[in-house]
Write an enzyme that holds these catalytic residues in place. Structure first.
Site, short mmCIF file in Angstrom:
data_model
loop_
_atom_site.label_atom_id
_atom_site.label_comp_id
_atom_site.label_asym_id
_atom_site.label_seq_id
_atom_site.Cartn_x
_atom_site.Cartn_y
_atom_site.Cartn_z
N TYR A 194 0.87 -1.17 0.00
CA TYR A 194 0.00 0.00 0.00
C TYR A 194 0.90 1.22 0.00
O TYR A 194 1.38 1.66 1.04
CB TYR A 194 -0.93 -0.02 1.22
CG TYR A 194 -1.82 1.19 1.35
CD1 TYR A 194 -2.49 1.71 0.24
CD2 TYR A 194 -2.00 1.82 2.58
CE1 TYR A 194 -3.30 2.83 0.36
CE2 TYR A 194 -2.81 2.93 2.71
CZ TYR A 194 -3.47 3.43 1.59
OH TYR A 194 -4.27 4.55 1.71
N ASP A 199 -2.18 -1.30 -4.03
CA ASP A 199 -2.55 0.07 -4.35
C ASP A 199 -1.26 0.88 -4.39
O ASP A 199 -0.70 1.23 -3.37
CB ASP A 199 -3.52 0.59 -3.29
CG ASP A 199 -3.91 2.04 -3.51
OD1 ASP A 199 -3.40 2.67 -4.45
OD2 ASP A 199 -4.73 2.55 -2.72
#
Length: 256
Positions: free
Chosen positions: A106, A147
């Protein structure tokens, strides 16, 4: 083998949606981001009841990553990235699932930019670059999934103008993403859709979902050994439209 990246935007708030996805799609491996849950409060029982083993690196209220594997227990290799001993953010976890090495990440958002948050984003990407090089040196099937908070190309957003000042689309962010690819990683979704126009995220604000005003920031990067097994990639977009859904849609790659 279906491998998924899914930013759940709060695993407790989206647990019903996550279990629904696992049950309906039965992906083999799922990399989760933005758990927003400490290690000891993660709802692991519900994940195990759905048939998945898991490793995770949680953080109360923020960040947090996990790797799920259907019918087996991932073998954790590493949590966090080397290079900054003061970095307390839970943003990276790495595990083996069968013969595959999986890095779930992330990446920092970086807004507002310029500023310390953007500087942290770039430093974090430099640390990821170093770890990615080490993974490639192992010459094994490996994937970096998560992400990335980077819009790599102009055709990866609904509006270049709207995103022009955002940290996700700055030249420095894009350059570091390209440097990863130049190491030898394959962008699975870009390979499947070379002309772009495929979104993985739609903001909750301003009717972005209803207007299809999205962009692509969830990526799955394949080592050469994994890319040799590539069969397809896509976005399970319908799940973004369900009640109380995450603002990200599950994004996936399939390998032989």
């Amino acid at each position: 083998m279906k491998i998924v990246s899914y930013n759940v935007n709060g695993i407790k708030a989206r647990l019903e949606r996550l279990v629904e996805y696992l049950t309906e799609q039965q992906p083999d491996i799922v990399c989760l981001q933005e758990l927003k849950s400490s290690d000891d409060t993660l709802p692991i029982a519900a994940i195990e009841a759905a048939g998945y083993g898991a490793v995770w690196h949680g953080q109360k209220g923020f960040n947090g990553v996990a790797i799920l594997a259907r019918g087996q227990q991932p073998i954790e290799r590493q949590r966090g990235l080397a290079g900054d001993p003061e970095d307390a953010h839970s943003r990276y976890i790495e595990a083996e699932v069968g013969d595959l090495v999986v890095g779930g990440l992330y990446l920092p958002n970086g807004n507002p930019q310029p500023g310390p948050k953007f500087d942290y984003k770039l430093r974090w990407m430099d640390r990821l670059y170093d770890r990615a090089a080490e993974l490639l040196a192992e010459e094994r099937p490996a994937i970096l999934a998560g992400d990335f908070n980077v819009i790599p190309n102009d055709d990866d957003t609904f509006s270049v103008r709207a995103m022009a000042e955002d940290a996700l689309m700055q030249p420095e962010s894009r350059a570091r993403y390209r440097q990863l690819l130049a190491q030898g990683w394959t962008d699975a979704l870009r390979t499947r859709f070379p002309k772009g126009g495929v979104w993985t995220f739609w903001d909750y604000q301003a009717g972005a979902w209803q207007r299809d005003a999205g962009f692509r920031i969830d990526h799955l990067l394949l080592s050469p050994q994994a890319a040799d097994r590539f069969t397809g990639a896509g976005v399970d977009k319908d799940y973004r439209g369900r009640e109380k859904a995450s603002d990200h849609a599950p994004t996936w790659v399939t390998l032989r």
